[in-house]
Enzyme design. Sequence first.
Site, PDB file in Angstrom:
ATOM      1  N   LYS A 181     -69.394  34.661  25.328  1.00  0.00           N
ATOM      2  CA  LYS A 181     -68.716  35.317  26.268  1.00  0.00           C
ATOM      3  C   LYS A 181     -69.540  35.529  27.691  1.00  0.00           C
ATOM      4  O   LYS A 181     -70.794  35.352  27.504  1.00  0.00           O
ATOM      5  CB  LYS A 181     -67.807  36.712  25.932  1.00  0.00           C
TER       6      LYS A 181
HETATM    7  C1  LIG Z   1     -63.579  35.494  21.672  1.00  0.00           C
HETATM    8  C2  LIG Z   1     -62.191  35.707  21.206  1.00  0.00           C
HETATM    9  C3  LIG Z   1     -61.670  36.558  20.494  1.00  0.00           C
HETATM   10  C4  LIG Z   1     -62.407  37.634  19.670  1.00  0.00           C
HETATM   11  O1  LIG Z   1     -63.571  37.115  19.121  1.00  0.00           O
HETATM   12  P1  LIG Z   1     -64.535  37.907  18.314  1.00  0.00           P
HETATM   13  O2  LIG Z   1     -65.607  36.720  17.693  1.00  0.00           O
HETATM   14  O3  LIG Z   1     -63.635  38.756  17.263  1.00  0.00           O
HETATM   15  O4  LIG Z   1     -65.247  38.900  19.153  1.00  0.00           O
HETATM   16  C5  LIG Z   1     -60.237  36.702  20.621  1.00  0.00           C
HETATM   17  N1  LIG Z   1     -59.529  35.906  21.143  1.00  0.00           N
HETATM   18  C6  LIG Z   1     -60.043  35.124  21.906  1.00  0.00           C
HETATM   19  C7  LIG Z   1     -58.862  34.206  22.815  1.00  0.00           C
HETATM   20  C8  LIG Z   1     -61.333  34.931  22.108  1.00  0.00           C
HETATM   21  O5  LIG Z   1     -61.743  33.833  22.876  1.00  0.00           O
END
Ligand SMILES: *Cc1c(COP(=O)(O)O)cnc(C)c1O
Length: 373
Positions: A181
Amino acid sequence: MIVPLSSPDIGRRERDLINEVLDSNILSIGPKVEQFERMVAGYLGVKEAIAVNSGTSGLHLAVRALGIGEGDEVITSPFSFVSSSNCLIFERARPVFADINQRTLNIDPAEIEAKITRKTRAILPVHVFGRPAEMDRILDIARKYRLAVIEDACEAIGACYGGKMAGSESDAGVFAFYPNKQITTGEGGVIATNSSDLAGLCRSMRNQGRSDMGQWLDHCRLGYNYRMDELSAALGVAQMERIDEILARREAVARLYNARLGQLKGLAVPFAEPGVKISWFVYVIRLASGINRDKVLTYLRANGVDCRPYFQPIHLQPFYREMFGFQEGDYPNTERVASSTLALPFFNKLTERQIDYVVGLLAEAVERAANCS
Ligand SMILES: *Cc1c(COP(=O)(O)O)cnc(C)c1O
């Protein structure tokens, strides 16, 4: 040359703050999580930010805290990462998909109203690839039908529309900090809200259902261990200190790609419409129909460039087909987009040389894929 798909940007300050935590002996439930929460809340302009151990945990708690459960329907996007819809299934609610707009890749507000039934409790838009969904229209629909709104802002910290921050205007906005992210805590997430009731519930449920007042072994409701630890929060604090710089750097990388790829035939680059500020999470291109995406992908990978189809539609995942009977053709816009998009290497420290290498290969790959299809 090897070019990875993504890579976290960890500096001296991150290491220093993590060492500070190690030296303090307080590895969980301590001051760093509180500091990280204050920084995120201040940045988003919301009253409360509750740090958790993943974006998925945050989505789950938001769904639960809003009382969404068995028999309820929630309208959401089939073009997303699977957890934006799984969080509903955790609580035995039913995800009801509304197709996306092919230009924005976000849920199409025009598709939402037709999906509303007496069982609909909420709308869960996803700000896909850091581009804000059309929140003004979604919030209008929610007000009209008295629905809750949970924003999956896991890909969109810092994205804005009409001067408002994505993830800050609804009942709850959920952010994620997995290493790919914009900013990372290793694993981690945050629930942002202006409701102190909802915040209190989330704080209790992330901590085994404890209340603020009770003893350590008093549990007043069903809870989970969804706490963020202090090491993760230290990483988050260091990243939040330079979030503006990080987002600006990512935007610069996206601009470099756009400038190089804008001339190429056979593909479309991401765009930002007026009034919208994208927070660049990934860089996703769309190949023209007639160009075999998978051939392009294989060619890039064979030459050291990691890239990925982004996303596979949620409704076509095997267990969704099995649970809900979804089939190919159910969400045509989502399926068309999913079969023609490709995420290219994208991270803060991507160099111009690496970009040129990726672009050169991509040009070759597109030409080959066009000739042989
Ligand atoms: C990254 C992401 C999440 C959550 O991901 P985690 O790996 O649980 O932190 C949820 N929704 C979207 C659209 C994502 O890209």
